[in-house]
Design an enzyme around this catalytic site. Structure first.
Site, short mmCIF file in Angstrom:
data_model
loop_
_atom_site.label_atom_id
_atom_site.label_comp_id
_atom_site.label_asym_id
_atom_site.label_seq_id
_atom_site.Cartn_x
_atom_site.Cartn_y
_atom_site.Cartn_z
N ARG A 93 0.81 -1.24 0.09
CA ARG A 93 -0.08 -0.03 -0.08
C ARG A 93 0.75 1.36 0.07
O ARG A 93 0.25 2.26 -0.21
CB ARG A 93 -0.89 -0.19 1.13
N ARG A 94 2.27 1.12 0.20
CA ARG A 94 2.90 2.34 0.39
C ARG A 94 3.26 2.86 -0.93
O ARG A 94 3.33 2.09 -1.98
CB ARG A 94 4.29 2.02 0.85
N LYS A 95 3.09 4.31 -1.02
CA LYS A 95 3.42 4.83 -2.27
C LYS A 95 4.47 6.07 -2.11
O LYS A 95 4.66 6.73 -1.16
CB LYS A 95 2.28 5.46 -3.08
N GLY A 96 5.06 6.41 -3.12
CA GLY A 96 6.15 7.46 -3.03
C GLY A 96 6.07 8.42 -4.35
O GLY A 96 5.33 8.06 -5.36
N ASP A 139 1.34 6.21 -12.27
CA ASP A 139 0.22 6.73 -11.40
C ASP A 139 0.15 8.12 -11.96
O ASP A 139 0.23 8.54 -13.25
CB ASP A 139 0.48 6.47 -9.99
#
Length: 212
Positions: free
Chosen positions: A10-13, A52
């Site tokens: 679930r982590r995004k950067g 994204d």
């Protein structure tokens, strides 16, 4: 371990910037530097980045190339959303929008609605919203509202989606599009209310049916 894996996925950067204000060279240098900082965290057996917001096939190609240079061999599987010539999958860019078309079509069947008499409002006009709007339009649905990051357009008679997207691509905004009413972000909630809340009892009935 499973819980930990789910949380990692679930982590995004990202990078705080405005791509619209940057040249192609600036975008490439920024993307490659960002990719080089992630070398220890991404890879076919670790984490595979996907496109994204404000990214596209070119962005993913730069990341893949940067990773491959450090690996000393071509690593196509390090990212998804690549150009087809670099091992990308056909239909990948349109996949999410096509999924929305399928869901909307099945929902219309369930509620005995026909595309020609079904009004649709699409939030967004990029790889998901833009593709979904175009596919829904081609399937015969009436798109009466559509938005971008600046605002949105509304036409109760239906929007010519190919023409609207062509205008958006050329100007990067729906503002000034003369074939439909334009509203700013601050008025978008009113736009959605106008499009959807004319028959509140019917909407309430649909929600009840969905819960069942």
């Amino acid at each position: 371990m499973r819980g930990r894996e789910r949380s990692v996925r679930r982590r995004k950067g990202g990078i705080i910037c405005d791509p619209a204000q940057m040249s192609l060279g600036e975008l490439e240098r920024m993307t490659r530097r960002y990719a080089s900082e992630l070398l220890d965290f991404i890879g076919p057996e670790k984490d595979v980045p996907a496109p994204d917001m404000n990214t596209n096939e070119q962005t993913m190609a730069w990341i893949m190339d940067t990773y491959s240079m450090h690996a000393r061999h071509t690593v196509n599987a390090v990212v998804t959303g690549k150009p087809i010539d670099l091992g990308g999958s056909r239909g990948r860019r349109e996949a999410t929008g096509r999924g929305l078309l399928i869901v909307v079509s099945e929902a219309a069947k369930r509620f005995k609605m026909t595309p020609a008499t079904t009004r649709v409002v699409v939030q967004g006009s990029g790889n998901v919203g833009g593709v979904a709007a175009l596919l829904l339009y081609e399937a015969g649905f009436k798109i009466v509202g559509m938005s971008d990051v600046h605002g949105g357009i509304h036409d109760p008679k239906g929007i010519d989606i190919p023409a609207a997207l062509k205008y958006l691509q050329a100007t990067r905004s729906f503002e000034g599009y003369g074939a439909a009413e334009y509203v700013t972000n601050s008025s978008c909630s009113n736009l959605i209310a106008r499009c959807w809340c004319r028959r509140p009892q019917k909407i309430k009935s649909l929600r009840k049916t969905l819960k069942e």
